[in-house]
Write a protein that holds these residues in place. Structure first.
Motif, PDB file in Angstrom:
ATOM      1  N   UNK A 557       7.243  27.001   3.665  1.00  0.00           N
ATOM      2  CA  UNK A 557       8.524  26.310   3.529  1.00  0.00           C
ATOM      3  C   UNK A 557       8.359  24.964   2.845  1.00  0.00           C
ATOM      4  N   UNK A 558       7.145  24.436   2.829  1.00  0.00           N
ATOM      5  CA  UNK A 558       6.864  23.120   2.253  1.00  0.00           C
ATOM      6  C   UNK A 558       5.566  23.191   1.464  1.00  0.00           C
ATOM      7  N   UNK A 559       5.591  22.692   0.230  1.00  0.00           N
ATOM      8  CA  UNK A 559       4.398  22.590  -0.607  1.00  0.00           C
ATOM      9  C   UNK A 559       4.295  21.159  -1.106  1.00  0.00           C
ATOM     10  N   UNK A 560       3.170  20.499  -0.837  1.00  0.00           N
ATOM     11  CA  UNK A 560       2.948  19.114  -1.251  1.00  0.00           C
ATOM     12  C   UNK A 560       1.785  19.068  -2.231  1.00  0.00           C
ATOM     13  N   UNK A 561       2.008  18.383  -3.376  1.00  0.00           N
ATOM     14  CA  UNK A 561       0.978  18.224  -4.398  1.00  0.00           C
ATOM     15  C   UNK A 561       0.782  16.732  -4.637  1.00  0.00           C
ATOM     16  N   UNK A 562      -0.481  16.277  -4.544  1.00  0.00           N
ATOM     17  CA  UNK A 562      -0.812  14.873  -4.782  1.00  0.00           C
ATOM     18  C   UNK A 562      -1.901  14.807  -5.836  1.00  0.00           C
ATOM     19  N   UNK A 563      -1.650  14.030  -6.894  1.00  0.00           N
ATOM     20  CA  UNK A 563      -2.633  13.825  -7.948  1.00  0.00           C
ATOM     21  C   UNK A 563      -2.846  12.330  -8.091  1.00  0.00           C
ATOM     22  N   UNK A 564      -4.080  11.892  -7.905  1.00  0.00           N
ATOM     23  CA  UNK A 564      -4.365  10.463  -7.969  1.00  0.00           C
ATOM     24  C   UNK A 564      -5.668  10.221  -8.717  1.00  0.00           C
ATOM     25  N   UNK A 565      -5.812   8.987  -9.221  1.00  0.00           N
ATOM     26  CA  UNK A 565      -7.025   8.569  -9.917  1.00  0.00           C
ATOM     27  C   UNK A 565      -7.520   7.305  -9.238  1.00  0.00           C
ATOM     28  N   UNK A 566      -8.717   7.396  -8.643  1.00  0.00           N
ATOM     29  CA  UNK A 566      -9.249   6.266  -7.870  1.00  0.00           C
ATOM     30  C   UNK A 566     -10.759   6.206  -8.077  1.00  0.00           C
TER      31      UNK A 566
END
Length: 626
Positions: A557-566
């Motif tokens: 029911x929920x899809x979370x996508x996180x893209x980060x540069x660290x």
């Protein structure tokens, strides 16, 4: 050994006095009119047994007396919820029972196995727990009139359900409810069945079972069991939309558990409150409570509570834009998962499970074997003389014919083998070059064009939500990709459009055409837009593949996508709340193989964390060259 344990416990008491000066407290803003105490982060484990228990243990002369005194210490730690101490003393009981100079130690061994298994289950080491429960059953008579048999059976059913074998776990627990004559064990089994119904989303049936068990626990003054039942009921109230009732019940458990020094239950209540605040988007209070739960779970060695606290804290920090803390928490989550894996011995568990199932069927199998044996004896007595005569006659007539046929067959097999070997070498040489090119084309078709076609299919399957312009744009993009693939060119849109805009547009189109709620978080956008062109393309195709798989298979029911540069490192976190799977039992398909191939080109790492009914988390790290 007893002296060492006694000294360690006294040292913990001294540390407790010092830690009281550093106890962290903070107020919580309740959304109901409930009165509650402040939530505390203990510097050390506050559950220290009274010296009297150790004095009595030291004075015990024989094994039964030592067993009883050690059991008193275990019951103290069970009330407080100090799991490592329960496991330590349970193991101590088991070793002493094995080495005790008594003939009838099975009852001691079965009970000590159950104590260790229960501790492992509470700690989140499910495979280890299953091993001890199976071992405990081996020391019983294997019938429901024996309490130790029922206890270990309930434990097995609980672990089966937690590990995703819901139907098998439910069947075991229902058998215990139907057959045991011990009312306390019956109601404990009822609560476990209620938990299974809750995990299946059947809140009405779960609530009725919890009410039934709670009535019994209150009648016999099993306070901790009653409070545990109330905590589950608070979660059901929230699922049913009654926020005030959920918080009221949860805070009552929270305050009573602290007053009675049920510390693990106290931490679990805090975790439920934190989850409610998180769901209600009260992120600051959620972070405060869950951080304290996290601290206590580390101190008390409860992997399951720690794991859940980290997941929810990471979500809270991500929702408030604190990606650095969210990234740091993912590192801790990997540590916890690694500790759980190291602590478990799955091979031994499988062997014990096989032995247990074999033992359960032993009586029926023995009866069937005996019956077959007597029938066979009678049959053999009649037929042996006849068969002997027929065999001799047959051998005399067929020996020469059999030899001739055998020689012919061997010759034909040799010829066929030589021909097949030559043919195989020619085919292998011919196909080797084709397979390399096919693999490259298949990867491009599956990741790029396949991802777009999957999105188009979703839009067409939801006729009432079709956006004509988006659909035309998606088809046009697919056409361009097919054309560019035929000329082996780089997609032009990555040259002319910001990378973050391309991702946002893709996710927006996918979200409009699906039932799932899809979120995308990009940080920091300016740095992500500056990474090399070929890395942008690979990341885009990786996200396409992950999203396509989730929409097809996850039932989320929920899809979370996180893209980060660290720190010159690209971090991609893909999470869904779908049905999940057991990693060591499922065969990954072409999509995941393509992912691994793409990441290998960039020296990237892929970590998959999933379990049945708990969703899937995919963690990808890609280092950037300076």
């Amino acid at each position: 050994m007893n002296k060492v344990i006694e000294q360690l416990e006294k040292l913990n008491r001294l540390l407790l006095v010092v830690s009281l000066f550093f106890t962290a407290t903070f107020p919580i803003a309740s959304q109901s009119d409930v009165l509650f105490q402040q939530f505390k982060a203990f510097g050390v484990n506050p559950a220290i047994p009274n010296d009297t228990l150790f004095i009595k243990l030291k004075q015990a002369k024989d094994f039964p007396s030592k067993y009883k005194r050690t059991l008193d210490i275990i019951k103290f730690h069970e009330a407080k919820g100090t799991i490592d101490s329960i496991i330590f003393y349970g193991n101590k009981l088991y070793v002493e029972a094995v080495n005790a100079p008594h003939k009838n130690n099975d009852a001691y061994l079965a009970e000590s196995c159950y104590i260790v298994g229960k501790g492992k289950l509470e700690k989140g080491l499910f495979d280890e727990a299953l091993k001890w429960f199976f071992k405990g059953i081996d020391y019983t008579d294997k019938h429901f009139e024996t309490d130790d048999y029922v206890r270990n059976r309930i434990g097995i059913g609980s672990v089966k359900a937690v590990r995703g074998n819901t139907n098998e776990g439910k069947k075991i627990i229902e058998e215990c409810i139907a057959n045991t004559k011990n009312d306390t064990l019956k109601n404990i089994a009822i609560t476990e069945l209620a938990v299974i119904h809750y995990s299946e989303g059947n809140f009405s049936a779960s609530k009725q079972l919890f009410y039934k068990a709670q009535t019994y626990f209150q009648q016999v003054n099993l306070t901790k069991k009653s409070l545990q039942t109330d905590l589950w009921l608070s979660s059901i109230y929230y699922k049913e939309g009654d926020l005030d009732q959920a918080l009221t019940t949860c805070y009552q458990v929270f305050n009573k558990a602290l007053a009675l020094e049920y510390f693990t239950l106290y931490a679990k209540a805090g975790s439920v409150i934190g989850n409610i605040y998180l769901a209600e988007k009260d992120f600051e209070n959620a972070k405060k409570i869950l951080s304290t739960v996290h601290i206590n779970s580390i101190q008390w060695g409860n992997f399951e509570i720690e794991r859940q606290a980290i997941l929810k804290l990471q979500e809270a920090y991500a929702k408030t834009g604190d990606y650095k803390n969210a990234y740091a928490l993912m590192t801790q989550l990997n540590r916890v998962n690694n500790e759980i894996l190291v602590s478990q011995n799955k091979q031994q568990v499988n062997e014990l499970e096989f032995q247990y199932k074999t033992a359960e069927q032993a009586q029926e199998i023995a009866w069937q074997k005996a019956q077959k044996f007597y029938i066979l004896i009678g049959f053999v007595i009649v037929l042996v003389p006849v068969l002997a005569l027929l065999y001799m006659y047959y051998q005399k007539l067929q020996t020469q014919s059999k030899l001739t046929k055998t020689l012919e067959k061997v010759s034909q097999q040799k010829i066929a083998a030589l021909l097949k070997d030559q043919e195989l070498q020619l085919v292998t040489a011919s196909l080797k070059g084709q397979n390399i090119e096919r693999k490259r084309i298949a990867q491009e078709l599956h990741d790029s064009i396949g991802g777009n076609l999957a999105t188009i299919k979703l839009q067409l399957s939801n006729m009432h939500k079709i956006n004509k312009e988006n659909l035309i744009q998606q088809i046009d993009d697919t056409y361009v990709q097919v054309r560019e693939l035929s000329h082996n060119l780089m997609p032009n849109k990555f040259k002319n459009t910001a990378f973050t805009s391309i991702l946002s547009e893709y996710i927006a189109r996918a979200s409009q055409s699906s039932q799932e709620e899809i979120t995308l978080q990009l940080y920091p956008k300016d740095k992500l837009n500056k990474i090399d062109e070929h890395i942008k393309i690979e990341i885009y195709k990786v996200i396409q593949e992950l999203l396509t798989n989730a929409l097809k298979h996850a039932e989320a029911s929920q899809i979370d996508i996180q893209l980060s540069l660290f720190n010159n490192n690209i971090k991609l976190l893909f999470e869904d709340d779908g049905k999940g799977f057991e990693i060591d039992k499922i065969k990954l398909g072409l999509g995941f193989q393509n992912l691994k191939d793409r990441l290998k080109k960039m020296d990237g790492n892929l970590c998959i964390n999933s379990s049945p009914n708990r969703g899937t988390v995919i963690d990808i790290d890609i280092p950037l060259t300076k």
